[in-house]
Design a protein around this motif. Structure first.
Motif, PDB file in Angstrom:
ATOM      1  N   LEU A 177       0.726  -1.187   0.260  1.00  0.00           N
ATOM      2  CA  LEU A 177      -0.012   0.158   0.297  1.00  0.00           C
ATOM      3  C   LEU A 177       0.585   1.242   0.421  1.00  0.00           C
ATOM      4  O   LEU A 177       1.658   1.473   0.958  1.00  0.00           O
ATOM      5  N   VAL A 178       0.830   2.500  -0.674  1.00  0.00           N
ATOM      6  CA  VAL A 178       1.419   2.960  -1.068  1.00  0.00           C
ATOM      7  C   VAL A 178       0.557   4.492  -1.192  1.00  0.00           C
ATOM      8  O   VAL A 178      -0.402   4.289  -2.040  1.00  0.00           O
ATOM      9  N   GLY A 179       0.801   5.693  -0.462  1.00  0.00           N
ATOM     10  CA  GLY A 179      -0.213   6.769  -0.845  1.00  0.00           C
ATOM     11  C   GLY A 179       0.601   7.411  -1.377  1.00  0.00           C
ATOM     12  O   GLY A 179       1.805   8.492  -0.651  1.00  0.00           O
ATOM     13  N   TYR A 180       0.261   9.209  -1.877  1.00  0.00           N
ATOM     14  CA  TYR A 180       1.122  10.369  -2.616  1.00  0.00           C
ATOM     15  C   TYR A 180      -0.147  10.848  -1.845  1.00  0.00           C
ATOM     16  O   TYR A 180      -1.305  11.556  -2.068  1.00  0.00           O
ATOM     17  N   THR A 181       0.245  11.984  -1.066  1.00  0.00           N
ATOM     18  CA  THR A 181      -0.344  13.577  -1.236  1.00  0.00           C
ATOM     19  C   THR A 181       0.164  14.760  -1.965  1.00  0.00           C
ATOM     20  O   THR A 181       1.419  14.996  -1.327  1.00  0.00           O
ATOM     21  N   ASP A 182      -0.620  16.296  -1.810  1.00  0.00           N
ATOM     22  CA  ASP A 182       0.037  17.473  -2.056  1.00  0.00           C
ATOM     23  C   ASP A 182      -0.867  18.247  -2.085  1.00  0.00           C
ATOM     24  O   ASP A 182      -2.230  17.532  -2.088  1.00  0.00           O
ATOM     25  N   ALA A 183      -0.484  18.890  -1.383  1.00  0.00           N
ATOM     26  CA  ALA A 183      -1.493  20.863  -1.741  1.00  0.00           C
ATOM     27  C   ALA A 183      -0.855  21.899  -2.277  1.00  0.00           C
ATOM     28  O   ALA A 183       0.356  21.885  -2.070  1.00  0.00           O
ATOM     29  N   GLY A 184      -1.766  23.150  -2.921  1.00  0.00           N
ATOM     30  CA  GLY A 184      -1.472  23.469  -3.622  1.00  0.00           C
ATOM     31  C   GLY A 184      -2.101  24.801  -2.334  1.00  0.00           C
ATOM     32  O   GLY A 184      -2.941  25.300  -2.727  1.00  0.00           O
ATOM     33  N   TYR A 185      -0.558  25.241  -2.479  1.00  0.00           N
ATOM     34  CA  TYR A 185      -0.936  26.709  -1.532  1.00  0.00           C
ATOM     35  C   TYR A 185      -1.545  27.923  -1.969  1.00  0.00           C
ATOM     36  O   TYR A 185      -1.522  27.785  -3.895  1.00  0.00           O
ATOM     37  N   GLN A 186      -2.915  27.821  -1.644  1.00  0.00           N
ATOM     38  CA  GLN A 186      -3.812  29.183  -1.963  1.00  0.00           C
ATOM     39  C   GLN A 186      -4.280  28.681  -3.197  1.00  0.00           C
ATOM     40  O   GLN A 186      -4.070  29.633  -4.489  1.00  0.00           O
ATOM     41  N   SER A 187      -5.258  27.712  -4.080  1.00  0.00           N
ATOM     42  CA  SER A 187      -5.368  27.378  -5.346  1.00  0.00           C
ATOM     43  C   SER A 187      -6.006  27.424  -5.676  1.00  0.00           C
ATOM     44  O   SER A 187      -6.920  27.290  -6.651  1.00  0.00           O
TER      45      SER A 187
END
Length: 208
Positions: A177-187
């Protein structure tokens, strides 16, 4: 190690999951109690098509997608290569901005909510590539405008060229099981906050 069998039930249909020996044993026990018909390996279940290949299993919804496109009169539309247009951080240029004062709300003749529901079912099962755009347009279900409906049609046009896509689960692959996450700053140009996205894979195939 103790083996076990999973029996998934939907109305009067059963999917028995486990190793071949346990499946055979479980089916025998059930047949002793109930009148049953063994239809072999699952090929179709709740709109999902399951193709058993030599090296793995391919799960797709091409039939469902085809019916969906015909239902909304988009089956002959010109295909597009992405599920949504590029989004501007300029609030006034963003095609996904909320309804403005001079815009009309779509009437009941435009099946906006039906389209959102149908696309969500597709996105949650075998087409995670449309999940973000469907989620974004679902936010405007209360006051959809012509702009938002154009966004729905854009997804349909993308599906026109990718209706046979799905998820492939390989056999004999060392799965983890592999997870990826990211967030766009003030997107998000309207609320000035970041948006988080994630994907989880198992055996190199998306599961969430």
């Amino acid at each position: 190690m103790t083996s076990f069998t999973i029996i998934a039930v939907y109305v009067d249909d059963l999917n028995i999951i486990g190793n071949p020996k346990e499946i055979e044993h479980t089916a025998k026990l059930l047949k002793n109690e109930f009148e049953m018909k063994d239809l072999g390996m699952t090929k179709f279940c709740l709109g999902l098509q399951i193709k058993h290949l030599r090296d793995g299993v391919f799960v797709h919804q091409s039939n469902y997608t085809e019916k969906l496109l015909k239902r909304f009169n988009m089956d002959k539309a010109h295909p597009l290569s992405s599920p949504m247009v590029g989004r501007s951080l300029n609030r006034e240029l963003d095609p996904f901005r909320p309804k403005e004062n001079d815009e009309d709300i779509l009437g009941p003749e435009i099946p906006y909510l039906s389209a959102i529901g149908a696309l969500m079912y597709l996105a949650s099962n075998t087409r995670p590539d449309i999940a973000f755009s469907v989620n974004l347009l679902a936010r405007y279900s209360f006051e959809p405008t012509r702009r938002h409906w154009n966004g729905i049609k854009y997804i349909f046009r993308y599906l026109c060229g990718t209706r046979d896509m799905g998820l492939y689960y390989q056999k004999n692959l060392k799965s983890k099981l592999v997870g990826y996450t990211d967030a766009g700053y003030q997107s998000d140009p309207h609320k000035a906050r970041s948006q988080t996205g994630y994907v989880f894979t198992y055996g190199e195939t998306t599961i969430s």
